[in-house]
Design a protein around this motif. Sequence first.
Motif, mmCIF file in Angstrom:
data_model
loop_
_atom_site.group_PDB
_atom_site.id
_atom_site.type_symbol
_atom_site.label_atom_id
_atom_site.label_comp_id
_atom_site.label_asym_id
_atom_site.label_seq_id
_atom_site.Cartn_x
_atom_site.Cartn_y
_atom_site.Cartn_z
ATOM 1 N N LEU A 3 -6.680 0.485 -6.169
ATOM 2 C CA LEU A 3 -8.020 0.698 -5.649
ATOM 3 C C LEU A 3 -8.392 -0.373 -4.638
ATOM 4 C CD1 LEU A 3 -9.879 1.711 -8.934
ATOM 5 C CD2 LEU A 3 -9.117 3.213 -7.099
ATOM 6 N N TYR A 4 -7.372 -0.976 -4.012
ATOM 7 C CA TYR A 4 -7.615 -2.038 -3.051
ATOM 8 C C TYR A 4 -6.456 -2.068 -2.050
ATOM 9 C CZ TYR A 4 -4.292 -4.249 -6.220
ATOM 10 O OH TYR A 4 -3.190 -4.504 -6.982
ATOM 11 N N ASN A 5 -6.662 -2.766 -0.933
ATOM 12 C CA ASN A 5 -5.628 -2.893 0.092
ATOM 13 C C ASN A 5 -4.519 -3.817 -0.394
ATOM 14 O OD1 ASN A 5 -6.570 -1.602 2.805
ATOM 15 N ND2 ASN A 5 -8.396 -2.573 1.959
ATOM 16 N N THR A 6 -3.290 -3.455 -0.111
ATOM 17 C CA THR A 6 -2.157 -4.311 -0.461
ATOM 18 C C THR A 6 -1.519 -4.929 0.773
ATOM 19 O OG1 THR A 6 -0.645 -2.415 -0.421
ATOM 20 C CG2 THR A 6 -1.657 -2.982 -2.551
ATOM 21 N N LEU A 7 -1.937 -4.494 1.954
ATOM 22 C CA LEU A 7 -1.377 -5.012 3.208
ATOM 23 C C LEU A 7 -2.441 -5.771 3.988
ATOM 24 C CD1 LEU A 7 0.634 -1.894 4.458
ATOM 25 C CD2 LEU A 7 1.543 -3.897 3.283
ATOM 26 N N SER A 8 -2.015 -6.809 4.687
ATOM 27 C CA SER A 8 -2.932 -7.531 5.566
ATOM 28 C C SER A 8 -3.140 -6.728 6.841
ATOM 29 C CB SER A 8 -2.355 -8.905 5.909
ATOM 30 O OG SER A 8 -1.209 -8.762 6.741
ATOM 31 N N ALA A 9 -4.140 -7.129 7.634
ATOM 32 C CA ALA A 9 -4.404 -6.440 8.901
ATOM 33 C C ALA A 9 -3.184 -6.518 9.826
ATOM 34 C CB ALA A 9 -5.623 -7.043 9.575
ATOM 35 N N LYS A 10 -2.525 -7.673 9.868
ATOM 36 C CA LYS A 10 -1.349 -7.832 10.732
ATOM 37 C C LYS A 10 -0.197 -6.939 10.275
ATOM 38 C CE LYS A 10 -2.223 -12.488 12.513
ATOM 39 N NZ LYS A 10 -1.703 -13.878 12.637
ATOM 40 N N GLU A 11 -0.002 -6.855 8.960
ATOM 41 C CA GLU A 11 1.058 -5.998 8.430
ATOM 42 C C GLU A 11 0.772 -4.539 8.736
ATOM 43 O OE1 GLU A 11 2.631 -8.493 4.519
ATOM 44 O OE2 GLU A 11 0.755 -7.355 4.380
ATOM 45 N N ARG A 12 -0.473 -4.143 8.598
ATOM 46 C CA ARG A 12 -0.843 -2.764 8.892
ATOM 47 C C ARG A 12 -0.700 -2.466 10.377
ATOM 48 N NH1 ARG A 12 -1.307 1.636 5.894
ATOM 49 N NH2 ARG A 12 -2.475 0.442 4.316
#
Length: 343
Positions: A3-12
């Motif tokens: 129920l939360y993001n597992t990737l950082s903005a840079k990874e995404r």
Amino acid sequence: MQLYNTLSAKEREKLIEEAGKDRLTISFYKYAHIGNPKIFRNHLFVHWNQLDVLGRIYVANEGINAQLSVPAENFDSFKAHLDSITFLENVRLNIAIEQDNKSFLKLKVKVRHKIVADGLNDDTFDVTNKGIHVGAKEFNELIEDPETVLVDMRNHYESEIGHFENAITPDVDTFRDSLDIIEKDLAEHKEDKKLVMYCTGGIRCEKASAYYKHKGFKNVYQLEGGIIEYTRQVKDQELENKFKGKNFVFDHRRGERISEEVIANCHQCGKPCDTHVNCANEACHLLFIQCEECAKAMDDCCSDECKEIHALPFEEQKRLRKGKVDSNKIFKKGRSPVLKFKK
């Protein structure tokens, strides 16, 4: 269950680049009674995460306000999921005029007290008694009427880079700041003038129109779908475009060009410019307008002080920020004495 993001903005961002597939930037809102916003929030996150939807979504007892990015190939599945939710079936989707695959890099679905921070007590007036919705053609006709008062319901940093001709553009930082100011300034015209309002996608006008009717304004109108839908209708119906400049948007693009006019100026040198940036000094993050020449000369910073800090090793910058909680004080949206050419 995730129920939360597992990737950082840079990874995404890297994954989006590697995928090489088109994404659509979309916004929508709907006022509706949601009994348990937390459960609804979790429901949306689970389904939209599976569709690789990214964006910023606010859920409250009063409804939903969503700005998001969805893979073009998943749009039909996304739309089908929306239609499976009773109060979102056939909800109007504002599709961005200018697309950017990196408009959002995380999926954030948050439960809030309200879907727009308006500072109003909704129990004191009928929020369903809204103004008359008008499309682009009727809007153009209305604002040509000398008996019309046209009001921009957005904030100063939004209207600075783009607005409709002859619109009143309140010099305010937030939506809630504008409500009482507008009522006071237009108090003598509550019965004899047509109050016509517009905003980015329509959500602010939706609440403001009901509020102003409650306050005694007799003829209240709002631009259906806001500037985004207006631009689409102008193009599709070959109407005259009365919006000048850029439409500010709340994602990584920061703006969509609606007309070729540049009505703003660089806050550092004064030359014509309408490109919003955030100061590269993370401890500042000031939103302001900066031209390419100043960006190069100032290393993407708003001041010499920030430029010096930004030049420090990253770990030193982190040390300087440690323990300082500035919250929104650092996001002054252009209100800073270091900006010599701020209007």
